[in-house]
Scaffold this motif. Structure first.
Motif, PDB file in Angstrom:
ATOM      1  N   GLY A 258       0.826  -1.213   0.000  1.00 49.51           N
ATOM      2  CA  GLY A 258       0.000   0.000   0.000  1.00 49.51           C
ATOM      3  C   GLY A 258       0.851   1.250   0.000  1.00 49.51           C
ATOM      4  O   GLY A 258       0.656   2.172  -0.793  1.00 49.51           O
ATOM      5  N   GLN A 259       1.839   1.316   0.889  1.00 47.81           N
ATOM      6  CA  GLN A 259       2.706   2.488   0.934  1.00 47.81           C
ATOM      7  C   GLN A 259       3.683   2.502  -0.236  1.00 47.81           C
ATOM      8  O   GLN A 259       3.915   3.528  -0.877  1.00 47.81           O
TER       9      GLN A 259
ATOM     10  N   SER B 149       3.329   1.517  -3.136  1.00 49.23           N
ATOM     11  CA  SER B 149       2.744   1.842  -4.436  1.00 49.23           C
ATOM     12  C   SER B 149       2.951   3.323  -4.775  1.00 49.23           C
ATOM     13  O   SER B 149       3.011   3.684  -5.938  1.00 49.23           O
ATOM     14  N   THR B 150       3.095   4.174  -3.778  1.00 51.64           N
ATOM     15  CA  THR B 150       3.333   5.592  -4.073  1.00 51.64           C
ATOM     16  C   THR B 150       4.825   5.881  -4.302  1.00 51.64           C
ATOM     17  O   THR B 150       5.184   6.969  -4.741  1.00 51.64           O
TER      18      THR B 150
ATOM     19  N   ALA C 263      -1.781  -3.267  -0.974  1.00 47.35           N
ATOM     20  CA  ALA C 263      -2.308  -2.262  -1.889  1.00 47.35           C
ATOM     21  C   ALA C 263      -3.547  -2.831  -2.561  1.00 47.35           C
ATOM     22  O   ALA C 263      -3.661  -4.034  -2.724  1.00 47.35           O
ATOM     23  N   ASN C 264      -4.505  -1.967  -2.941  1.00 49.56           N
ATOM     24  CA  ASN C 264      -5.606  -2.495  -3.725  1.00 49.56           C
ATOM     25  C   ASN C 264      -5.185  -2.557  -5.191  1.00 49.56           C
ATOM     26  O   ASN C 264      -4.135  -2.032  -5.576  1.00 49.56           O
TER      27      ASN C 264
ATOM     28  N   ASP D 232      -6.211  -1.114  -7.900  1.00 45.95           N
ATOM     29  CA  ASP D 232      -6.046   0.156  -8.625  1.00 45.95           C
ATOM     30  C   ASP D 232      -4.693   0.792  -8.287  1.00 45.95           C
ATOM     31  O   ASP D 232      -3.996   1.330  -9.158  1.00 45.95           O
ATOM     32  N   GLN D 233      -4.331   0.744  -7.001  1.00 45.85           N
ATOM     33  CA  GLN D 233      -3.033   1.319  -6.588  1.00 45.85           C
ATOM     34  C   GLN D 233      -1.886   0.579  -7.269  1.00 45.85           C
ATOM     35  O   GLN D 233      -0.917   1.191  -7.724  1.00 45.85           O
TER      36      GLN D 233
ATOM     37  N   ALA E 223      -1.677   1.432 -10.997  1.00 40.22           N
ATOM     38  CA  ALA E 223      -1.099   2.774 -11.167  1.00 40.22           C
ATOM     39  C   ALA E 223       0.402   2.745 -10.902  1.00 40.22           C
ATOM     40  O   ALA E 223       1.199   3.317 -11.651  1.00 40.22           O
ATOM     41  N   ALA E 224       0.822   2.060  -9.835  1.00 39.63           N
ATOM     42  CA  ALA E 224       2.248   2.035  -9.470  1.00 39.63           C
ATOM     43  C   ALA E 224       3.078   1.351 -10.543  1.00 39.63           C
ATOM     44  O   ALA E 224       4.123   1.865 -10.963  1.00 39.63           O
TER      45      ALA E 224
END
Ligand code: SF4
Ligand code: SF4
Length: 373
Positions: free
Chosen positions: A171-172, A174-175, A206-207, A209-210, A213-214
């Motif tokens: 989750g984190q 991915s950004t 992460a979901n 979509d994340q 995108a990543a």
């Protein structure tokens, strides 16, 4: 079967000197370390009982032994050296070529890091987290970064290049995936982006979509611009370019891993790979106790032939192979399911095909051949 080749994950210890958010290895039996005596017993059992059933071995075959964590630097130096030599010698009796390497967090003194580098002659990989809080020492991400940076520089001074690294995309993460690709390119080391598995505790998944995108953002940043190899992009690109032999599959894009991959845990347990071991999925025996559960292993092997309906007609099946068995079990409960990461791989394949369409195969091949590994 891939020409009789075997990947052998060897985990000598469960303990770790870091406390990463996505990993539970350090919490489970943290003090369990395999002894040299048990290690020898286990290696011989794998070689003499499991490997022949898998169909590996022979003069033209290769075993690739990967020492994975827990943290290998926690194994006393003399013990580690003894076990690495034992594995090389024992496996050379069955495999034509023996190769090994190590994955370490490099949290250790400069001397220890250099000794590890010497033992594996530079075949050392690590993990990075340039600006997140995934990887910490006693909860402190800056302390982690500082010591890893020092170790990377230590190896760079000797080898004139930095060790390759893994970055976990949760989750984190991915950004931060694109940032890690930029950093790897700037400092000149190869990078693997690994979508998070679900074996750890308190992980930040992460979901979809994340993750889409990543991975697509990182791919766009890398393709036709970067000077280093970034996986899984390079592998999938090669597959779409037709540069890779059909049987040259790698994680997480293989469906016959039961026949070419084994993980040994410090208590002797056998799994297909360290991801399956971390998840506690389908253990097939214990090499110290001399147990090989053929029925379970046959179920694992059947993924090679039982293909999900959507994968069967997928235009990218040759490259993707239906994704990872471990993720399939997490997402569907079945060894033969289609992992949720299908969405990410589909998005990447569309990007890759558009890239090849835009530039032509020769131009893409030519750029890819310039990327440092
Ligand atoms: S992209 Fe999806 S449908 Fe296609 S082979 Fe991979 S997992 Fe199966
Ligand atoms: S289960 Fe997944 S991670 Fe494990 S060897 Fe197979 S493809 Fe690789």
């Amino acid at each position: 079967m891939k020409g009789g080749h075997l990947t052998l994950h060897l985990r000598l210890v469960k303990a770790c000197n870091a406390d990463c958010s996505y990993c539970s290895s350090w919490q489970e039996n943290p003090h369990k370390r395999i002894s040299a005596e048990d290690f020898t017993k286990a290696i011989r059992f794998i070689r003499d009982v499991v490997v022949p059933v898998m169909g590996c071995g022979g003069p033209h075959s290769m075993v690739s032994m990967q020492y994975v964590g827990g943290e290998i630097l926690l194994v006393p130096k003399a013990e580690l050296r003894e076990m690495v030599y034992i594995a090389r010698e024992e496996m050379a009796q069955t495999f034509g070529h023996v190769r090994d390497g190590v994955q370490s967090n490099l949290v250790g003194s400069e001397r220890r890091v250099l000794e590890l580098d010497t033992l594996f002659q530079g075949r050392v990989g690590t993990s990075v987290d340039g600006r997140g809080t995934q990887r910490t020492i006693k909860g402190n991400p800056d302390a982690y970064r500082k010591v890893v940076e020092r170790s990377m520089q230590t190896i760079e001074r000797r080898r004139r290049k930095r060790p390759g690294a893994v970055f976990v995309v949760d989750g984190q993460g991915s950004t931060n995936a694109a940032h890690e690709v930029e950093t790897a390119d700037r400092l000149g080391y190869p990078l693997v982006l690994r979508a998070i598995f679900q074996g750890g505790s308190q992980i930040e998944n992460a979901n979809q979509d994340q993750l889409v995108a990543a991975f697509t953002e990182a791919f766009d940043l890398w393709a036709m611009k970067s000077g280093v190899l970034v996986e899984p992009f390079a592998h999938l690109l090669r597959k779409r370019l037709g540069n890779v032999h059909l049987f040259d599959s790698v994680c997480p894009f293989q469906r016959d891993c039961a026949q070419n991959s084994i993980n040994l845990d410090p208590d002797g347990s056998l799994y297909t790979c360290f991801e399956m071991a971390d998840s506690g999925h389908f253990g097939f025996g214990n090499a110290i106790e001399g147990r090989f559960d053929l029925d379970v292993w046959e179920q694992l092997r059947a993924r090679r032939d039982i293909v999900d309906t959507k994968c069967r007609t997928c235009p990218w099946f040759d490259a993707c192979q239906g994704g990872c068995m471990n993720e399939a079990v997490h997402d569907t409960g079945s060894l033969y399911g289609r992992p949720d990461l299908c969405t990410v791989w589909t998005a990447l394949f569309k990007r890759i095909d558009a890239l090849i369409q835009q530039h032509g195969k020769e131009e893409v091949r030519s750029w890819l051949s310039t990327c440092k590994s």
